[in-house]
Design a protein around this motif. Structure first.
Motif, mmCIF file in Angstrom:
data_model
loop_
_atom_site.group_PDB
_atom_site.id
_atom_site.type_symbol
_atom_site.label_atom_id
_atom_site.label_comp_id
_atom_site.label_asym_id
_atom_site.label_seq_id
_atom_site.Cartn_x
_atom_site.Cartn_y
_atom_site.Cartn_z
ATOM 1 N N GLU A 150 0.742 -1.171 0.016
ATOM 2 C CA GLU A 150 -0.150 -0.071 -0.115
ATOM 3 C C GLU A 150 0.799 1.232 0.002
ATOM 4 N N GLU A 151 2.076 1.137 0.748
ATOM 5 C CA GLU A 151 3.012 2.262 0.807
ATOM 6 C C GLU A 151 3.403 2.698 -0.661
ATOM 7 N N PHE A 152 3.963 1.491 -1.415
ATOM 8 C CA PHE A 152 4.367 1.821 -2.749
ATOM 9 C C PHE A 152 3.357 2.335 -3.784
ATOM 10 N N LYS A 153 1.953 1.963 -3.576
ATOM 11 C CA LYS A 153 0.951 2.393 -4.368
ATOM 12 C C LYS A 153 0.540 3.722 -4.073
ATOM 13 N N ARG A 154 0.821 4.315 -2.805
ATOM 14 C CA ARG A 154 0.750 5.712 -2.481
ATOM 15 C C ARG A 154 1.885 6.600 -2.955
ATOM 16 N N ASP A 155 3.013 5.893 -3.132
ATOM 17 C CA ASP A 155 4.162 6.813 -3.366
ATOM 18 C C ASP A 155 4.002 6.798 -5.086
ATOM 19 N N MET A 156 3.563 5.656 -5.826
ATOM 20 C CA MET A 156 3.255 6.014 -7.263
ATOM 21 C C MET A 156 2.456 6.927 -7.611
ATOM 22 N N GLN A 157 1.357 6.925 -6.887
ATOM 23 C CA GLN A 157 0.200 7.894 -7.163
ATOM 24 C C GLN A 157 1.070 9.326 -6.927
ATOM 25 N N ALA A 158 1.701 9.620 -5.791
ATOM 26 C CA ALA A 158 2.238 10.640 -5.572
ATOM 27 C C ALA A 158 3.379 11.255 -6.665
ATOM 28 N N LEU A 159 3.652 10.478 -7.335
ATOM 29 C CA LEU A 159 4.647 10.533 -8.435
ATOM 30 C C LEU A 159 3.870 10.533 -9.797
ATOM 31 N N ARG A 160 2.611 10.724 -9.839
ATOM 32 C CA ARG A 160 1.830 10.400 -10.877
ATOM 33 C C ARG A 160 2.089 9.222 -11.785
ATOM 34 N N VAL A 161 2.361 8.305 -11.304
ATOM 35 C CA VAL A 161 2.549 7.027 -12.162
ATOM 36 C C VAL A 161 1.334 6.418 -12.403
ATOM 37 N N LEU A 162 1.015 6.279 -13.487
ATOM 38 C CA LEU A 162 -0.507 5.684 -13.973
ATOM 39 C C LEU A 162 -0.456 4.172 -13.360
ATOM 40 N N PRO A 163 -1.318 3.626 -12.801
ATOM 41 C CA PRO A 163 -1.578 2.488 -12.417
ATOM 42 C C PRO A 163 -1.660 1.368 -13.468
ATOM 43 N N PRO A 164 -1.158 0.078 -13.229
ATOM 44 C CA PRO A 164 -1.302 -0.776 -14.298
ATOM 45 C C PRO A 164 -2.765 -1.173 -14.584
ATOM 46 N N ALA A 165 -3.134 -1.799 -15.694
ATOM 47 C CA ALA A 165 -4.435 -2.489 -15.747
ATOM 48 C C ALA A 165 -4.770 -3.153 -14.439
ATOM 49 N N VAL A 166 -4.011 -4.047 -14.049
ATOM 50 C CA VAL A 166 -3.893 -4.628 -12.896
ATOM 51 C C VAL A 166 -2.893 -5.005 -12.250
ATOM 52 N N TYR A 167 -2.935 -5.085 -10.754
ATOM 53 C CA TYR A 167 -1.800 -5.398 -10.077
ATOM 54 C C TYR A 167 -1.931 -6.823 -9.685
ATOM 55 N N MET A 168 -0.949 -7.878 -9.390
ATOM 56 C CA MET A 168 -1.263 -9.189 -9.082
ATOM 57 C C MET A 168 -0.291 -9.768 -8.287
ATOM 58 N N ARG A 169 -0.778 -10.237 -7.096
ATOM 59 C CA ARG A 169 0.207 -10.739 -6.097
ATOM 60 C C ARG A 169 0.490 -11.986 -6.407
ATOM 61 N N VAL A 170 1.635 -12.311 -5.969
ATOM 62 C CA VAL A 170 2.220 -14.070 -6.171
ATOM 63 C C VAL A 170 1.393 -14.841 -5.364
ATOM 64 N N THR A 171 1.142 -14.503 -3.868
ATOM 65 C CA THR A 171 0.290 -15.281 -3.102
ATOM 66 C C THR A 171 -1.069 -15.640 -3.800
ATOM 67 N N ASP A 172 -1.658 -15.002 -4.603
ATOM 68 C CA ASP A 172 -2.890 -15.073 -4.948
ATOM 69 C C ASP A 172 -2.711 -16.029 -6.355
ATOM 70 N N ASN A 173 -1.557 -16.362 -6.709
ATOM 71 C CA ASN A 173 -1.732 -17.382 -7.873
ATOM 72 C C ASN A 173 -0.584 -18.267 -7.706
ATOM 73 N N ILE A 174 -0.770 -19.032 -6.604
ATOM 74 C CA ILE A 174 -0.129 -20.374 -6.248
ATOM 75 C C ILE A 174 -0.378 -21.286 -7.119
ATOM 76 N N PRO A 175 -1.868 -21.641 -7.264
ATOM 77 C CA PRO A 175 -2.162 -22.899 -7.949
ATOM 78 C C PRO A 175 -1.793 -22.690 -9.481
ATOM 79 N N GLN A 176 -1.667 -21.618 -9.912
ATOM 80 C CA GLN A 176 -1.524 -21.036 -11.428
ATOM 81 C C GLN A 176 0.065 -21.439 -11.594
#
Length: 570
Positions: A150-176
């Motif tokens: 969450e801190e990283f995302k706030r930092d990117m927003q402060a620097l006006r970095v456009l968010p990707p279409a989607v962030y994907m976490r490793v732990t959400d994709n263990i079966p894959q």
């Protein structure tokens, strides 16, 4: 999209310096075997130029070590994958530099070349460093990772970095990830050890490894004793006591570092990826291993068509990159206490994205000065259009020609591997010529004016800066108090201007030369009004340290509010 086999004859061989020496000790491997091809035929590291939509852009491709035409599989659609942060600590300027630079590239593709960029970024939320830091702080690895994500995302927003279409976490994709590894094993390019680890088998792909870097003398991943070859690298790590783990056919464990990106990118984009980006430090072993795994999984000859790498950020006078491990970093939060997002973006724009960049007070001062020049031009052009600045007739035709030439040169520069330094030079040259014309100042109002050309120049400069994420209009989240402040300052400056006009009114008639009719001496304000004029000057001077800057132009005044280099103008 798999290319027709007939196109393979048209590819270029990579530089011979990429051949692997069999004596090396590093194991980041690459495996993509097409069953109908002899993968050890000597053309194993050829780059296959994609078939599809030519964007008109040339970009430096780390796979070929030269600029290549950017050709997309689908018309005006770019699939783009980037490696996100490993969230165990604060993000620093080294991270910011890479993310801002690639944000600028994506904005250029979208806004200038009308490409729909589909960007996916992974968040590495399980890793050796995360586990170690969680043990040190006596908190859950999951909690630690979520906090810094969450801190990283706030930092990117402060620097006006456009968010990707989607962030994907490793732990959400263990079966894959588990399924991805199983298929690599089934294709004959990985093996399971008696300790429950799974390694990629670098020997299974012959000399196909080394598409990105010259591997001569590089040492392999150390620490594991159950590998067949020092170059082999982990796809799955058997669990250790007190570590997070997941079930798999090989026992409890967790993913290796590289497998996450191959799995997640493939789950979204399939067997072909247009663009992969990251810092140059990720080229080996991380990106090299991604290529190996992905091509082994898909059984394809070329998984990623273009690999783009950004240069390191160095502290001035240091040869080492800014890094958490070296403890020589500046956090984004601390940086933004002294500088603005606009200034940092100018700092990034003044060098090529793939060049190393030195961070220092001097380099940031250069960025701040450049931004100040651009902002001042926009402010003065607007004042001229509003009638606050009166000039002698200007060479309007020359300015129209300069504007047209600048637009052409900017597009050409950005099509040449996103050459932002050359683009900034072109914009500054345009501003220089505009300022030259505006310097023909006088107090008379009887000459013809040319607000349209300055309006066109103003709009273009703002547009290009907006493409780069530099917000000259300061359109940030506006609170009610901010709007009230603008209105209050506007009324105060207007009231001061009226008082000042009254104070500047001169004596009824100054003596004139009987022959020429001109005034013999300069007219002065009436003596009893001088205190009012002095009070107006004091009011202006007292507000300046508070960030409210009033500029008197004849009997008219303009104002702006500055916040560490950011401005709001009337």
């Amino acid at each position: 999209m798999r290319l027709p086999l007939a196109l393979i004859a048209n590819v270029r061989l990579l530089n011979s310096g990429f051949r692997i020496r069999h004596s090396i000790h590093n194991g980041v491997t690459k495996t993509s075997l097409l069953s109908s091809h002899n993968i050890c035929s000597g053309a194993e590291r050829t780059w296959i130029k994609p078939a599809g939509f030519d964007t008109g852009v040339k970009t430096y491709n780390s796979l070929t070590k030269q600029k290549e035409p950017l050709v997309l599989a689908q018309e005006r659609i770019a699939t783009w994958y980037s490696c996100g942060p490993t969230v165990y600590d604060h993000a620093h300027l080294g991270h910011a530099c890479s993310y801002v630079r690639f944000d600028i590239l994506q904005r250029i593709l979208s806004r200038i070349f009308e490409i729909n960029v589909i960007h996916v970024m992974v968040i590495t939320d399980i890793d050796d460093k995360i586990i170690q830091r969680s043990l040190e702080q006596n908190i859950s690895p999951t909690v630690l990772a979520r906090m810094h994500e969450e801190e990283f995302k706030r930092d990117m927003q402060a620097l006006r970095v456009l968010p990707p279409a989607v962030y994907m976490r490793v732990t959400d994709n263990i079966p894959q990830i588990v399924a991805f590894i199983k298929r690599i094993i089934g294709n004959g390019h990985a093996y399971v050890t008696s300790q429950g680890n799974v390694y990629f088998d670098t020997q299974s792909i012959g000399n196909r490894y080394g598409k990105l870097v010259n591997l001569g003398g590089i040492v392999g991943e150390l620490g594991a004793q159950d590998k067949r070859d020092p170059r082999d690298f982990a796809l799955w790590k058997a669990s250790k006591p007190h570590e997070p783990h997941w079930e798999s056919p090989w026992g409890q464990g967790r993913p290796g570092w590289h497998i996450e990106c191959s799995t997640i990118a493939s789950s979204v984009f399939g067997s072909q990826l247009d663009i992969h980006s990251g810092g140059i430090d990720l080229a080996f072993p991380h990106h090299e291993n991604e290529i190996a795994q992905s091509e082994a999984y898909h059984q394809c000859e070329q998984w990623g068509n273009y690999f783009l790498h950004s240069g390191h950020l160095h502290l001035k006078g240091s040869v080492e990159k800014m890094s958490k491990s070296l403890k020589n970093y500046v956090t984004i939060k601390d940086f933004l206490k002294s500088y603005t997002a606009n200034e940092f973006r100018l700092f990034c724009l003044l060098t090529r994205y793939r060049s190393a960049i030195d961070y220092s007070d001097a380099s940031m001062s250069e960025a701040r000065s450049t931004l100040s020049t651009i902002s001042a031009f926009c402010h003065n052009a607007q004042a001229y259009m509003q009638g606050h600045l009166q000039c002698q007739p200007i060479e309007e035709g020359i300015l129209w020609e300069r504007l047209s030439a600048t637009q052409s040169s900017v597009r050409k520069a950005l099509a040449d591997d996103f050459d932002t330094p050359k683009t900034v030079d072109a914009i500054m040259s345009l501003i220089h010529h505009g300022n030259y014309e505006k310097k023909k100042m006088c107090l008379k109002v009887d000459g013809p004016r040319s607000p349209a050309v300055f309006g066109a120049m103003l709009s273009y400069v703002r547009e290009i800066m907006d493409v780069f994420g530099v917000d000259l209009l300061d359109r940030k989240e506006v609170h009610d108090s901010s709007g009230v402040l603008n209105n209050v300052v506007e009324e105060l400056v207007h009231f001061r201007s009226e008082v000042r006009k009254f104070a500047l009114s001169v004596e009824d008639q100054a003596p004139q030369d009987p022959l020429t009719g001109s005034e013999i001496q300069k007219r002065h304000p009436q003596p009893d009004r001088v205190p009012l004029l002095n009070a107006c000057d004091a009011f202006r001077n007292n507000l300046a340290p508070l960030g409210v800057h009033i500029k008197d132009r004849g009997t008219n005044s303009t104002w702006e509010i500055t916040r560490r280099g950011e401005t709001r103008k009337n």
